[in-house]
Design a protein around this motif. Structure first.
Motif, PDB file in Angstrom:
ATOM      1  N   ASP A  41       6.007   3.983  -6.257  1.00  0.00           N
ATOM      2  CA  ASP A  41       6.017   2.571  -6.650  1.00  0.00           C
ATOM      3  C   ASP A  41       6.924   1.732  -5.759  1.00  0.00           C
ATOM      4  N   ALA A  42       8.095   2.253  -5.406  1.00  0.00           N
ATOM      5  CA  ALA A  42       9.027   1.512  -4.556  1.00  0.00           C
ATOM      6  C   ALA A  42       8.457   1.324  -3.157  1.00  0.00           C
ATOM      7  N   VAL A  43       7.798   2.358  -2.629  1.00  0.00           N
ATOM      8  CA  VAL A  43       7.232   2.280  -1.282  1.00  0.00           C
ATOM      9  C   VAL A  43       6.049   1.310  -1.256  1.00  0.00           C
ATOM     10  N   VAL A  44       5.172   1.394  -2.241  1.00  0.00           N
ATOM     11  CA  VAL A  44       4.024   0.483  -2.309  1.00  0.00           C
ATOM     12  C   VAL A  44       4.505  -0.962  -2.431  1.00  0.00           C
ATOM     13  N   GLU A  45       5.496  -1.208  -3.256  1.00  0.00           N
ATOM     14  CA  GLU A  45       6.023  -2.561  -3.419  1.00  0.00           C
ATOM     15  C   GLU A  45       6.641  -3.066  -2.118  1.00  0.00           C
ATOM     16  N   ALA A  46       7.337  -2.202  -1.396  1.00  0.00           N
ATOM     17  CA  ALA A  46       7.929  -2.598  -0.112  1.00  0.00           C
ATOM     18  C   ALA A  46       6.843  -2.986   0.888  1.00  0.00           C
ATOM     19  N   ILE A  47       5.747  -2.238   0.907  1.00  0.00           N
ATOM     20  CA  ILE A  47       4.647  -2.537   1.827  1.00  0.00           C
ATOM     21  C   ILE A  47       3.976  -3.856   1.447  1.00  0.00           C
ATOM     22  N   GLY A 102      -4.486  -6.801   4.323  1.00  0.00           N
ATOM     23  CA  GLY A 102      -4.536  -5.343   4.385  1.00  0.00           C
ATOM     24  C   GLY A 102      -4.891  -4.666   3.083  1.00  0.00           C
ATOM     25  N   LYS A 103      -4.843  -3.345   3.147  1.00  0.00           N
ATOM     26  CA  LYS A 103      -5.113  -2.486   1.987  1.00  0.00           C
ATOM     27  C   LYS A 103      -4.114  -1.335   2.019  1.00  0.00           C
ATOM     28  N   ILE A 104      -3.845  -0.773   0.835  1.00  0.00           N
ATOM     29  CA  ILE A 104      -2.986   0.404   0.716  1.00  0.00           C
ATOM     30  C   ILE A 104      -3.786   1.486   0.003  1.00  0.00           C
ATOM     31  N   PHE A 105      -3.808   2.674   0.604  1.00  0.00           N
ATOM     32  CA  PHE A 105      -4.499   3.819   0.020  1.00  0.00           C
ATOM     33  C   PHE A 105      -3.459   4.865  -0.362  1.00  0.00           C
ATOM     34  N   VAL A 106      -3.513   5.326  -1.618  1.00  0.00           N
ATOM     35  CA  VAL A 106      -2.564   6.313  -2.130  1.00  0.00           C
ATOM     36  C   VAL A 106      -3.355   7.545  -2.530  1.00  0.00           C
ATOM     37  N   SER A 107      -2.934   8.703  -2.024  1.00  0.00           N
ATOM     38  CA  SER A 107      -3.635   9.945  -2.365  1.00  0.00           C
ATOM     39  C   SER A 107      -2.637  11.087  -2.512  1.00  0.00           C
ATOM     40  N   PRO A 108      -2.978  12.082  -3.334  1.00  0.00           N
ATOM     41  CA  PRO A 108      -2.075  13.225  -3.513  1.00  0.00           C
ATOM     42  C   PRO A 108      -2.084  14.137  -2.294  1.00  0.00           C
ATOM     43  N   VAL A 109      -0.958  14.787  -2.068  1.00  0.00           N
ATOM     44  CA  VAL A 109      -0.822  15.780  -1.002  1.00  0.00           C
ATOM     45  C   VAL A 109      -0.476  17.100  -1.674  1.00  0.00           C
ATOM     46  N   VAL A 154       7.647  -1.597   8.477  1.00  0.00           N
ATOM     47  CA  VAL A 154       8.516  -0.469   8.820  1.00  0.00           C
ATOM     48  C   VAL A 154       9.929  -0.696   8.290  1.00  0.00           C
ATOM     49  N   GLU A 155      10.450  -1.896   8.439  1.00  0.00           N
ATOM     50  CA  GLU A 155      11.774  -2.209   7.888  1.00  0.00           C
ATOM     51  C   GLU A 155      11.796  -2.014   6.377  1.00  0.00           C
ATOM     52  N   GLY A 156      10.724  -2.442   5.695  1.00  0.00           N
ATOM     53  CA  GLY A 156      10.631  -2.254   4.248  1.00  0.00           C
ATOM     54  C   GLY A 156      10.590  -0.789   3.864  1.00  0.00           C
ATOM     55  N   LEU A 157       9.884   0.025   4.638  1.00  0.00           N
ATOM     56  CA  LEU A 157       9.833   1.461   4.360  1.00  0.00           C
ATOM     57  C   LEU A 157      11.212   2.089   4.488  1.00  0.00           C
ATOM     58  N   ILE A 190       0.694   7.774   1.550  1.00  0.00           N
ATOM     59  CA  ILE A 190       0.440   6.344   1.463  1.00  0.00           C
ATOM     60  C   ILE A 190       0.019   5.859   2.845  1.00  0.00           C
ATOM     61  N   GLU A 191      -1.187   5.275   2.920  1.00  0.00           N
ATOM     62  CA  GLU A 191      -1.697   4.703   4.163  1.00  0.00           C
ATOM     63  C   GLU A 191      -1.870   3.209   3.945  1.00  0.00           C
ATOM     64  N   ALA A 192      -1.225   2.425   4.778  1.00  0.00           N
ATOM     65  CA  ALA A 192      -1.304   0.970   4.665  1.00  0.00           C
ATOM     66  C   ALA A 192      -1.970   0.407   5.917  1.00  0.00           C
ATOM     67  N   VAL A 193      -3.073  -0.307   5.717  1.00  0.00           N
ATOM     68  CA  VAL A 193      -3.755  -0.998   6.812  1.00  0.00           C
ATOM     69  C   VAL A 193      -3.259  -2.439   6.767  1.00  0.00           C
ATOM     70  N   VAL A 194      -2.532  -2.848   7.818  1.00  0.00           N
ATOM     71  CA  VAL A 194      -1.893  -4.166   7.806  1.00  0.00           C
ATOM     72  C   VAL A 194      -2.184  -4.916   9.100  1.00  0.00           C
ATOM     73  N   ARG A 195      -1.849  -6.207   9.098  1.00  0.00           N
ATOM     74  CA  ARG A 195      -1.972  -7.013  10.311  1.00  0.00           C
ATOM     75  C   ARG A 195      -0.967  -6.489  11.345  1.00  0.00           C
ATOM     76  N   PRO A 196      -1.366  -6.387  12.614  1.00  0.00           N
ATOM     77  CA  PRO A 196      -0.450  -5.868  13.641  1.00  0.00           C
ATOM     78  C   PRO A 196       0.859  -6.654  13.748  1.00  0.00           C
ATOM     79  N   GLU A 197       0.804  -7.956  13.528  1.00  0.00           N
ATOM     80  CA  GLU A 197       2.017  -8.758  13.651  1.00  0.00           C
ATOM     81  C   GLU A 197       2.995  -8.544  12.493  1.00  0.00           C
ATOM     82  N   ARG A 198       2.570  -7.841  11.436  1.00  0.00           N
ATOM     83  CA  ARG A 198       3.439  -7.589  10.276  1.00  0.00           C
ATOM     84  C   ARG A 198       4.023  -6.180  10.279  1.00  0.00           C
ATOM     85  N   VAL A 199       3.650  -5.351  11.247  1.00  0.00           N
ATOM     86  CA  VAL A 199       4.034  -3.938  11.201  1.00  0.00           C
ATOM     87  C   VAL A 199       5.549  -3.736  11.252  1.00  0.00           C
ATOM     88  N   ASN A 200       6.271  -4.537  12.020  1.00  0.00           N
ATOM     89  CA  ASN A 200       7.728  -4.374  12.072  1.00  0.00           C
ATOM     90  C   ASN A 200       8.375  -4.654  10.722  1.00  0.00           C
TER      91      ASN A 200
END
Length: 117
Positions: free
Chosen positions: A73-79, A94-101, A17-20, A4-14
């Motif tokens: 689903d829980a991680v995406v919702e937290a982000i 921002g945007k969230i990108f989800v891909s298989p590993v 991270v807390e949500g993750l 899961i890659e989340a592109v977010v505003r820099p001021e929201r990153v903390n």
């Protein structure tokens, strides 16, 4: 496993991270980037404030994590909850990108997949 890659505003990153951490994510990494998306840049004052120009590439932060598929689903919702501005959000949140590993390997021990997370 899911990346899961989340592109977010820099001021929201903390908050992200807390949500993750609350969602049970064991690890993540953060990168500061610049780019252009739907927001299409912003007007900024140049020189002594007499003229304006459009700054196309805006600063953003990418938060990346790899989790078990059942946590997706829980991680995406937290982000989404942590990175959304206001009740309805704004352009540039921002945007969230989800891909298989397909495989994860811990370098130190050679553990693979879920054991390596």
């Amino acid at each position: 496993m899911i990346k899961i890659e989340a592109v977010v505003r820099p001021e929201r990153v903390n908050l992200v991270v807390e949500g993750l951490i609350e969602a049970g994510v064991g690890g993540y990494h953060v990168s500061n980037v610049t780019g252009k998306g739907t927001q299409q840049g912003v007007e900024v004052f140049t020189g002594r404030g007499a003229t304006t120009t459009t700054r196309a590439a805006l600063p953003k932060t990418v938060v990346t994590t790899v989790v078990k598929a059942e946590m997706k689903d829980a991680v995406v919702e937290a982000i989404v909850t942590a990175s959304r501005s206001g009740a309805d959000g704004q352009i540039g949140d921002g945007k969230i990108f989800v891909s298989p590993v397909s495989e994860v390997i811990r370098v130190r021990t050679g553990e693979k997949d879920a054991a390596a997370l």
